[in-house]
Each structure stands twice: as structure tokens, then as C-alpha cells.
Design a protein around this motif. Structure first.
Motif, short mmCIF file in Angstrom:
data_model
loop_
_atom_site.label_atom_id
_atom_site.label_comp_id
_atom_site.label_asym_id
_atom_site.label_seq_id
_atom_site.Cartn_x
_atom_site.Cartn_y
_atom_site.Cartn_z
N THR A 163 14.02 -3.88 -10.12
CA THR A 163 13.29 -3.39 -11.29
C THR A 163 12.01 -4.18 -11.51
O THR A 163 10.95 -3.61 -11.77
CB THR A 163 14.18 -3.47 -12.54
N SER A 164 12.10 -5.50 -11.38
CA SER A 164 10.90 -6.32 -11.63
C SER A 164 9.83 -6.12 -10.57
O SER A 164 8.66 -6.37 -10.83
CB SER A 164 11.28 -7.80 -11.73
N SER A 165 10.22 -5.65 -9.39
CA SER A 165 9.22 -5.41 -8.35
C SER A 165 8.26 -4.29 -8.73
O SER A 165 7.18 -4.18 -8.15
CB SER A 165 9.90 -5.11 -7.02
N PHE A 166 8.63 -3.48 -9.71
CA PHE A 166 7.71 -2.45 -10.19
C PHE A 166 6.45 -3.06 -10.78
O PHE A 166 5.41 -2.41 -10.83
CB PHE A 166 8.38 -1.53 -11.21
N PHE A 167 6.51 -4.31 -11.21
CA PHE A 167 5.33 -5.02 -11.69
C PHE A 167 4.27 -5.06 -10.60
O PHE A 167 3.08 -4.83 -10.84
CB PHE A 167 5.72 -6.43 -12.13
N VAL A 168 4.69 -5.34 -9.37
CA VAL A 168 3.77 -5.39 -8.24
C VAL A 168 3.38 -3.98 -7.82
O VAL A 168 2.21 -3.70 -7.55
CB VAL A 168 4.39 -6.17 -7.07
N VAL A 169 4.35 -3.08 -7.77
CA VAL A 169 4.09 -1.70 -7.33
C VAL A 169 3.10 -0.99 -8.26
O VAL A 169 2.15 -0.36 -7.78
CB VAL A 169 5.42 -0.91 -7.24
N VAL A 170 3.30 -1.11 -9.56
CA VAL A 170 2.39 -0.45 -10.51
C VAL A 170 0.98 -1.00 -10.35
O VAL A 170 0.00 -0.25 -10.37
CB VAL A 170 2.90 -0.64 -11.96
N GLY A 171 0.86 -2.30 -10.14
CA GLY A 171 -0.46 -2.90 -9.92
C GLY A 171 -1.13 -2.37 -8.67
O GLY A 171 -2.33 -2.04 -8.69
N HIS A 172 -0.38 -2.26 -7.58
CA HIS A 172 -0.96 -1.76 -6.33
C HIS A 172 -1.34 -0.28 -6.42
O HIS A 172 -2.42 0.12 -5.96
CB HIS A 172 -0.01 -1.97 -5.16
N VAL A 173 -0.49 0.53 -7.02
CA VAL A 173 -0.78 1.96 -7.14
C VAL A 173 -1.99 2.18 -8.04
O VAL A 173 -2.88 2.98 -7.73
CB VAL A 173 0.47 2.72 -7.66
N THR A 174 -2.04 1.46 -9.15
CA THR A 174 -3.18 1.58 -10.05
C THR A 174 -4.47 1.12 -9.37
O THR A 174 -5.51 1.74 -9.53
CB THR A 174 -2.94 0.75 -11.33
N ALA A 175 -4.38 0.03 -8.61
CA ALA A 175 -5.57 -0.46 -7.88
C ALA A 175 -6.04 0.57 -6.87
O ALA A 175 -7.25 0.82 -6.75
CB ALA A 175 -5.25 -1.78 -7.19
#
Length: 135
Positions: free
Chosen positions: A48-60
């Protein structure tokens, strides 16, 4: 414009471009080590916490596509101003993070900042590089 001033201005542009690159690299690389802290503070597991990185990469990635279409008409001043303004906004968001979902909003803004800093550093370095060294 005087040649000495132009050279100093060009050196400043290249220096600011390198600083932007270093800040973007730091922001990008600091997200991974934050995962254990996110797990502990919000009581979530690593998947679940890995979504912090995923959301950042997708948004970037998304913002890079948007930026590619709009940056061509912007001046260097406007690019730097917008990145500084978004950086200022992004720096105050963590104070309002009180849930995992608000953390995801922060991750999105962080992704936008990383994309913007990446574009700005290239723009500044190219602008500050003499024409004979540009290819």
C-alpha cells in the motif's frame, strides 16, 4: 549587453540548471527510504505504501507530456517562476498530511515538481551554454 555580463549570466544559468537537477534527483530518491516511515505512521503495509512512489511517477509522466506541449511558448523566466511557485506550494503540503489519502495528493504534487525541475534544468543549461557548444 556587455560580454562579461553575458558570460556571468550564462554561468549562472548553467549553475541554476545543475542545482535544479540535484534537487530533482534528491526529491526522486528520497521517496524510497520514506516507505518504512509511511508504513509506521499510517499503519499500512509495503504494497500500500508503495503507491506513494507510484503516484509520484505516474503524475510526473503525465505532467511531462502536458509540459512538453506547453513549455515551447514559455520564456525561461516563466518556467523558473512557475517551478518556484509550485515548489513553494509543494513544500507546505506535508504540514497538512494527516491521512494516507492526503499523502497521495502530496505524492502527486511531488511528481509534478520532479517533472518540472527536470524540464527546467535542461532549459537553463541549454540557455546558458554558448552556441558553439550546443549540438
Amino acid at each position: 549587453m556587455n560580454q562579461a555580463f553575458t558570460q556571468k549570466y550564462n554561468v549562472l544559468l548553467v549553475f541554476l540548471g545543475i542545482v535544479c537537477l540535484l534537487v530533482a534527483a534528491y526529491l526522486d530518491n528520497v521517496r524510497g527510504p520514506l516507505l518504512p516511515i509511511i508504513n509506521r505512521e499510517f499503519g499500512v503495509d509495503y504494497s500500500t505504501s508503495s503507491f506513494f512512489v507510484v503516484v509520484g511517477h505516474v503524475t510526473a509522466a503525465f505532467f511531462t507530456l502536458v509540459l512538453a506541449r506547453s513549455i515551447s511558448g514559455w520564456s525561461e523566466k516563466k518556467c523558473v517562476f512557475i517551478s518556484c511557485l509550485l515548489g513553494l506550494i509543494t513544500s507546505f503540503i506535508p504540514f497538512g498530511v494527516n491521512s494516507f489519502y492526503s499523502l497521495m495528493i502530496f505524492a502527486g504534487f511531488l511528481g509534478v515538481m520532479i517533472a518540472l525541475l527536470g524540464a527546467i534544468c535542461n532549459t537553463l543549461v541549454i540557455s546558458g551554454t554558448p552556441l558553439q557548444f550546443q549540438s
